[in-house]
Scaffold this motif. Structure first.
Motif, mmCIF file in Angstrom:
data_model
loop_
_atom_site.group_PDB
_atom_site.id
_atom_site.type_symbol
_atom_site.label_atom_id
_atom_site.label_comp_id
_atom_site.label_asym_id
_atom_site.label_seq_id
_atom_site.Cartn_x
_atom_site.Cartn_y
_atom_site.Cartn_z
ATOM 1 N N GLU A 98 59.650 45.556 20.670
ATOM 2 C CA GLU A 98 58.245 45.145 20.531
ATOM 3 C C GLU A 98 57.472 45.365 21.822
ATOM 4 O O GLU A 98 56.280 45.694 21.787
ATOM 5 C CB GLU A 98 58.174 43.688 20.064
ATOM 6 N N ALA A 99 58.134 45.235 22.967
ATOM 7 C CA ALA A 99 57.488 45.503 24.253
ATOM 8 C C ALA A 99 57.110 46.979 24.377
ATOM 9 O O ALA A 99 56.175 47.338 25.096
ATOM 10 C CB ALA A 99 58.411 45.107 25.404
ATOM 11 N N LYS A 100 57.805 47.831 23.646
ATOM 12 C CA LYS A 100 57.505 49.269 23.650
ATOM 13 C C LYS A 100 56.536 49.643 22.526
ATOM 14 O O LYS A 100 56.302 50.823 22.261
ATOM 15 C CB LYS A 100 58.799 50.065 23.494
ATOM 16 N N GLY A 101 56.038 48.633 21.813
ATOM 17 C CA GLY A 101 55.078 48.886 20.741
ATOM 18 C C GLY A 101 55.707 49.267 19.416
ATOM 19 O O GLY A 101 55.024 49.798 18.531
ATOM 20 N N GLU A 110 67.301 39.887 21.414
ATOM 21 C CA GLU A 110 66.987 40.642 22.628
ATOM 22 C C GLU A 110 66.434 42.023 22.281
ATOM 23 O O GLU A 110 65.474 42.489 22.888
ATOM 24 C CB GLU A 110 68.247 40.789 23.500
ATOM 25 N N LYS A 116 64.865 42.894 19.600
ATOM 26 C CA LYS A 116 63.519 42.713 19.046
ATOM 27 C C LYS A 116 62.495 42.677 20.178
ATOM 28 O O LYS A 116 61.466 43.354 20.130
ATOM 29 C CB LYS A 116 63.467 41.431 18.225
ATOM 30 N N GLY A 117 62.778 41.881 21.218
ATOM 31 C CA GLY A 117 61.865 41.785 22.349
ATOM 32 C C GLY A 117 61.685 43.114 23.057
ATOM 33 O O GLY A 117 60.565 43.504 23.411
ATOM 34 N N GLU A 118 62.782 43.859 23.243
ATOM 35 C CA GLU A 118 62.725 45.154 23.913
ATOM 36 C C GLU A 118 61.883 46.154 23.122
ATOM 37 O O GLU A 118 61.040 46.851 23.676
ATOM 38 C CB GLU A 118 64.143 45.722 24.107
#
Length: 199
Positions: free
Chosen positions: A10-13, A4, A6-8
């Motif tokens: 990566e969504a922020k770059g 979870e 990781k997804g958060e």
């Protein structure tokens, strides 16, 4: 949890990289989360810097000694990257000098988050109650949970109590810990266990 995160991130770059003390832990972390993972030793041996805009997750941080953690945090400071320390301070301690993970938590100047919900055992089960009591490090709750599970037995007779303890240990001596009140009892019990195992 790391999947979870990781997804958060990566969504922020932001990039995410995981480090663990052992190869097994690094492999399990990579398998469970999809985060590129390696051992701390390998990372320090092959990398001389960290990357900006990258979050470094250090798992089982209680196993990391002061010198290694200093190296990692110094690299992060130079690169401007972020570090998340993850683990359980009450589990496996560092074999190297220092206990920086516990010290950081005690200092309370660094933000800490604690996971307290037990997910491995079914809620309401005896195992769940016992695990929860251990997480809370509450001796009274631990004993109460063990008593309710029928795992605590009282024997007023000293000789019978020693005999019961001996028999319980010998049933599964590799996975059993025996404790006693006095050093003399520890020595006597230890001598008896060793003699039985030699036989």
């Amino acid at each position: 949890l790391f999947k979870e995160l990781k997804g958060e991130f990566e969504a922020k770059g932001l990039g995410v990289r995981a480090l663990a003390f052992t190869g097994k832990a690094a492999g399990e972390l990579k398998h469970a989360s999809g985060i590129h993972s390696s051992t701390i030793h390998s990372f320090l041996l092959h990398e001389d810097s960290m990357h900006a805009n990258t979050v470094y997750v250090i798992d089982e941080a209680s196993m990391v000694g002061s010198r290694q953690l200093h190296q990692l945090l110094h690299m992060a400071e130079i690169a401007g990257s972020r570090v998340i320390l993850s683990g359980d301070r009450w589990q496996i301690p560092s074999t190297a000098a220092g206990k920086p993970f516990a010290d950081i938590q005690d200092d309370q100047r660094t933000a800490s988050t604690y996971l307290t919900d037990i997910v491995r055992q079914r809620e309401g089960s005896a195992e769940h109650s016992i695990s929860q009591a251990f997480v809370e490090r509450n001796a009274e709750k631990i004993i109460d949970a063990l008593e309710k599970a029928g795992a605590v037995h009282y024997e007023p007779n000293d000789l019978q109590r020693a005999e019961n303890a001996f028999n319980e240990v010998m049933k599964d001596w590799k996975n059993t810990i025996s404790m006693a009140t006095t050093n003399a009892q520890v020595r006597e019990g230890g001598d008896r266990f060793h003699a039985a195992l030699m036989e």
